[in-house]
Motif scaffolding. Structure first.
Motif, PDB file in Angstrom:
ATOM      1  N   ILE A 112       0.828  -1.212   0.000  1.00 12.54           N
ATOM      2  CA  ILE A 112       0.000   0.000   0.000  1.00 12.54           C
ATOM      3  C   ILE A 112       0.861   1.260   0.000  1.00 12.54           C
ATOM      4  N   VAL A 113       1.885   1.288   0.844  1.00 13.77           N
ATOM      5  CA  VAL A 113       2.747   2.480   0.905  1.00 13.77           C
ATOM      6  C   VAL A 113       3.507   2.660  -0.408  1.00 13.77           C
ATOM      7  N   ASN A 114       3.979   1.563  -0.977  1.00 16.45           N
ATOM      8  CA  ASN A 114       4.658   1.630  -2.272  1.00 16.45           C
ATOM      9  C   ASN A 114       3.726   2.221  -3.337  1.00 16.45           C
ATOM     10  N   LEU A 115       2.478   1.775  -3.329  1.00 20.10           N
ATOM     11  CA  LEU A 115       1.482   2.271  -4.285  1.00 20.10           C
ATOM     12  C   LEU A 115       1.217   3.763  -4.082  1.00 20.10           C
ATOM     13  N   LEU A 116       1.026   4.173  -2.837  1.00 20.55           N
ATOM     14  CA  LEU A 116       0.745   5.579  -2.546  1.00 20.55           C
ATOM     15  C   LEU A 116       1.924   6.470  -2.905  1.00 20.55           C
ATOM     16  N   MET A 117       3.131   6.011  -2.581  1.00 24.42           N
ATOM     17  CA  MET A 117       4.316   6.796  -2.913  1.00 24.42           C
ATOM     18  C   MET A 117       4.461   6.962  -4.427  1.00 24.42           C
ATOM     19  N   SER A 118       4.193   5.887  -5.159  1.00 21.11           N
ATOM     20  CA  SER A 118       4.403   5.897  -6.608  1.00 21.11           C
ATOM     21  C   SER A 118       3.388   6.751  -7.357  1.00 21.11           C
ATOM     22  N   PHE A 119       2.128   6.760  -6.886  1.00 24.12           N
ATOM     23  CA  PHE A 119       1.068   7.397  -7.677  1.00 24.12           C
ATOM     24  C   PHE A 119       0.399   8.592  -7.008  1.00 24.12           C
ATOM     25  N   VAL A 120       0.670   8.824  -5.730  1.00 25.37           N
ATOM     26  CA  VAL A 120       0.033   9.950  -5.041  1.00 25.37           C
ATOM     27  C   VAL A 120       1.069  10.939  -4.490  1.00 25.37           C
ATOM     28  N   VAL A 121       1.979  10.437  -3.688  1.00 24.31           N
ATOM     29  CA  VAL A 121       2.908  11.330  -2.984  1.00 24.31           C
ATOM     30  C   VAL A 121       3.940  11.938  -3.918  1.00 24.31           C
ATOM     31  N   LEU A 122       4.735  11.110  -4.585  1.00 22.37           N
ATOM     32  CA  LEU A 122       5.829  11.617  -5.409  1.00 22.37           C
ATOM     33  C   LEU A 122       5.373  12.425  -6.625  1.00 22.37           C
ATOM     34  N   PRO A 123       4.284  12.038  -7.309  1.00 24.60           N
ATOM     35  CA  PRO A 123       3.845  12.877  -8.445  1.00 24.60           C
ATOM     36  C   PRO A 123       3.477  14.301  -8.036  1.00 24.60           C
ATOM     37  N   ASN A 124       3.149  14.510  -6.758  1.00 18.86           N
ATOM     38  CA  ASN A 124       2.799  15.844  -6.268  1.00 18.86           C
ATOM     39  C   ASN A 124       3.899  16.467  -5.414  1.00 18.86           C
ATOM     40  N   TYR A 125       5.065  15.908  -5.492  1.00 18.67           N
ATOM     41  CA  TYR A 125       6.191  16.350  -4.659  1.00 18.67           C
ATOM     42  C   TYR A 125       7.123  17.230  -5.485  1.00 18.67           C
ATOM     43  N   ASP A 126       7.481  18.380  -4.948  1.00 18.59           N
ATOM     44  CA  ASP A 126       8.393  19.288  -5.633  1.00 18.59           C
ATOM     45  C   ASP A 126       9.831  18.850  -5.371  1.00 18.59           C
ATOM     46  N   ALA A 127      10.434  18.220  -6.362  1.00 12.43           N
ATOM     47  CA  ALA A 127      11.803  17.729  -6.229  1.00 12.43           C
ATOM     48  C   ALA A 127      12.743  18.453  -7.184  1.00 12.43           C
ATOM     49  N   SER A 128      12.454  19.726  -7.425  1.00 13.98           N
ATOM     50  CA  SER A 128      13.274  20.496  -8.354  1.00 13.98           C
ATOM     51  C   SER A 128      14.713  20.629  -7.881  1.00 13.98           C
ATOM     52  N   TYR A 129      14.920  20.519  -6.577  1.00 14.09           N
ATOM     53  CA  TYR A 129      16.270  20.615  -6.029  1.00 14.09           C
ATOM     54  C   TYR A 129      17.181  19.498  -6.524  1.00 14.09           C
ATOM     55  N   LEU A 130      16.593  18.409  -7.021  1.00 10.75           N
ATOM     56  CA  LEU A 130      17.408  17.287  -7.492  1.00 10.75           C
ATOM     57  C   LEU A 130      18.242  17.658  -8.713  1.00 10.75           C
ATOM     58  N   THR A 131      17.837  18.675  -9.439  1.00  9.17           N
ATOM     59  CA  THR A 131      18.563  19.051 -10.660  1.00  9.17           C
ATOM     60  C   THR A 131      19.810  19.878 -10.362  1.00  9.17           C
ATOM     61  N   THR A 132      20.067  20.144  -9.081  1.00  6.33           N
ATOM     62  CA  THR A 132      21.285  20.875  -8.714  1.00  6.33           C
ATOM     63  C   THR A 132      22.448  19.900  -8.579  1.00  6.33           C
ATOM     64  N   ASP A 133      23.663  20.447  -8.664  1.00  4.56           N
ATOM     65  CA  ASP A 133      24.859  19.604  -8.556  1.00  4.56           C
ATOM     66  C   ASP A 133      24.965  18.935  -7.192  1.00  4.56           C
ATOM     67  N   ALA A 134      24.436  19.570  -6.166  1.00  2.00           N
ATOM     68  CA  ALA A 134      24.534  19.019  -4.811  1.00  2.00           C
ATOM     69  C   ALA A 134      23.843  17.672  -4.682  1.00  2.00           C
ATOM     70  N   PHE A 135      22.819  17.431  -5.508  1.00  6.33           N
ATOM     71  CA  PHE A 135      22.065  16.178  -5.443  1.00  6.33           C
ATOM     72  C   PHE A 135      22.194  15.348  -6.716  1.00  6.33           C
ATOM     73  N   GLY A 136      23.284  15.561  -7.426  1.00  8.68           N
ATOM     74  CA  GLY A 136      23.601  14.691  -8.553  1.00  8.68           C
ATOM     75  C   GLY A 136      23.011  15.086  -9.875  1.00  8.68           C
ATOM     76  N   ASN A 137      22.266  16.212  -9.914  1.00  8.58           N
ATOM     77  CA  ASN A 137      21.679  16.690 -11.167  1.00  8.58           C
ATOM     78  C   ASN A 137      20.858  15.597 -11.860  1.00  8.58           C
ATOM     79  N   VAL A 138      19.885  15.047 -11.122  1.00  7.08           N
ATOM     80  CA  VAL A 138      19.027  13.986 -11.651  1.00  7.08           C
ATOM     81  C   VAL A 138      17.575  14.440 -11.614  1.00  7.08           C
ATOM     82  N   THR A 139      16.714  13.666 -12.241  1.00  3.58           N
ATOM     83  CA  THR A 139      15.279  13.943 -12.216  1.00  3.58           C
ATOM     84  C   THR A 139      14.603  13.042 -11.180  1.00  3.58           C
ATOM     85  N   LEU A 140      13.417  13.427 -10.777  1.00  2.53           N
ATOM     86  CA  LEU A 140      12.670  12.612  -9.816  1.00  2.53           C
ATOM     87  C   LEU A 140      12.358  11.239 -10.376  1.00  2.53           C
TER      88      LEU A 140
END
Length: 486
Positions: free
Chosen positions: A269-297
């Motif tokens: 259930i938690v895996n399902l919620l994280m995949s389709f509810v939580v993360l799609p609505n999560y602002d992870a723009s900081y991941l594109t910085t060099d400090a976090f490896g310059n990756v996408t969510l």
């Protein structure tokens, strides 16, 4: 000479690994040998190619190995796996002994319990059940393999198995990739495996063959857990070190079925919620910085979902079983220790694959794989099958294949409109078929735990774990090619 060098190095790796040599020594040795025979620099291939690739694998997937092993150890120590298996056997009875073992294995592994934890709990119970039903014990390894190491490892959408997590960073997918095709593949594997095992049971009864095993199931399992050769093979194939089985003590009383099953349900259930509810609505723009490896969510979201699911399930398990756990610190330590050797072994295989993929002759191999008739889905299925078969490890073979060819397949998917989720599901199912050849660590371990031999039981393992998987893989590739992913 370069192609011959690759074959010699790979053959030496397989032969010595099957004889119980440590992959931690063999993988760099064989990688350097392949480089030597190809006329490439030796130390540079070891320190600049092998080690970074192995380290990248550890960096990406150690959290899943760690939490998966801890979760499996807690499920074992709390008596939860035993409670679930016992519930299944009581509900289905001796008249459905094979089905009970298959469903018990499927339920606990789909919920995140490590394969070897399931082996060591299901085997003694299987002996008791098969004895009461008078079914030849030689059929038990195939029944356990069908439930615990086939569709719940590769096909069922949402499974937290490491094999299902490995394609996520390559394809930007999550654990529920191609859910409809995954469910279809699971149904094919389960139906074919049960049909075969019931047929074999019927043939045995007609021939007057019964249980006829002399010895205690628990004693056989304990002996297998202490065998160093089995340990070396096992930790290359799966994510739990069998030496940690039984350490930290066991609960004196098993929990009720509902309590035992709750953490498994939480994982899904938690895996399902994280995949389709939580993360799609999560602002992870900081991941594109060099400090976090310059990756996408999308590159890390699938792994994050599994990590959070396992963490929450561990907390639920501890809270609901705290009084049953004999020594929670020792249990947690044992689970953590159980993850170390497996991930280092698989990472070493990945490092070996990186060295081989960097050799000039590998371009010929790459061209051959991509040129296989039938399109990219067929070539992807073939490549993961071959590498998993050669390494005896679904996770190792899958990572080697995707490290070498993943970006190419992703480019093909983008250019041709193939859903990356379909690529994900084909790759995982492909890696989980021919990995179960005789030298596979899970096969060797299971036979030892059950007290069976390749001669008596391997044909049924082939039918239940390999043939059924290949039929499902063909169905997924054919349907996916016709109508796409769903």
């Amino acid at each position: 000479m370069s192609i011959l060098g690759i074959l010699i190095a790979l053959g030496l790796l397989i032969w010595l690994a099957y004889r119980g040599w440590s992959i931690l020594l063999l993988a760099p040795l064989c990688a350097v040998l392949a480089a030597l025979l190809a006329g490439q620099p030796l130390l540079a291939n070891w320190t600049q190619v092998f080690m970074p690739s192995a380290a990248d694998f550890v960096a990406q997937f150690f959290p899943i190995f760690l939490l998966g092993a801890v979760f499996g150890k807690l499920m074992e120590a709390s008596g939860s796996v035993e409670a679930i298996a016992d519930y299944m056997t009581k509900k289905l009875g001796t008249g459905q002994a094979i089905l009970a073992i298959v469903l018990a294995g499927a339920f606990v592994t789909y919920g995140g319990v490590s394969l070897f934890v399931a082996f060591f709990v299901l085997a003694p119970m299987g002996h008791a059940l098969f004895k009461a039903a008078n079914i030849p014990h030689r059929l038990m390894p195939a029944a356990i393999m069908l439930g615990a190491a086939s569709f719940t490892m590769t096909a069922m959408p949402g499974t937290p198995a490491i094999q299902n997590a490995i394609p996520m960073p390559f394809f930007g997918t999550n654990a529920f990739a191609a859910p409809g095709l995954g469910i279809l593949a699971s149904a094919i594997m389960l139906a074919f495996g049960l049909w075969w095992l019931k047929l074999r049971e019927k043939q045995a009864r007609a021939a007057g063959e019964g249980y006829a095993f002399v010895g205690g199931g628990e004693e056989i399992a304990e002996s297998a857990a202490e065998d160093e050769t089995i340990r070396e093979r096992a930790t290359t194939a799966r994510e739990f070190d069998p030496e940690e089985i039984g350490r930290g003590g066991m609960a004196r009383t098993v929990p009720p079925f509902a309590v035992a099953a709750l953490p498994l349900v939480v994982v899904v259930i938690v895996n399902l919620l994280m995949s389709f509810v939580v993360l799609p609505n999560y602002d992870a723009s900081y991941l594109t910085t060099d400090a976090f490896g310059n990756v996408t969510l999308s590159a890390v979201g699938g792994v994050w979902s599994v990590i959070v699911a396992l963490l929450v399930a561990i907390l639920v398990l501890v809270v609901t079983n705290f009084s049953r756990l004999p020594d929670i610190r020792v249990t947690l330590d044992s689970g953590a220790n159980a993850s170390v050797l497996p991930i280092l072994n698989v990472a070493s295989l990945v490092g070996f694959g990186a060295v081989v993929a960097g050799l000039p002759a590998f371009e010929m191999v790459k061209e051959w794989v991509l040129g296989i008739e039938g399109g990219p889905l067929v070539s992807l299925a073939v490549s993961t099958n071959i590498l998993a078969a050669l390494t005896g490890s679904a996770s190792g073979g899958l990572t080697i294949a995707l490290d070498a060819l993943g970006p190419t397949y992703m480019q093909i998917a983008t250019e041709t409109g193939i859903d990356p989720g379909l690529m994900h599901r084909v790759a995982v199912i492909g890696a989980g078929t021919l990995d179960s050849l005789p030298h596979n660590g899970a096969v060797v371990t299971l036979l030892a735990v059950v007290g069976a031999t390749h001669k008596d039981s391997y044909l049924d393992i082939v039918m239940a774990a390999i043939v059924g998987g290949l039929i499902a893989l063909v169905a997924v590739v054919a349907l996916g090619s016709l109508v796409g992913s769903f």
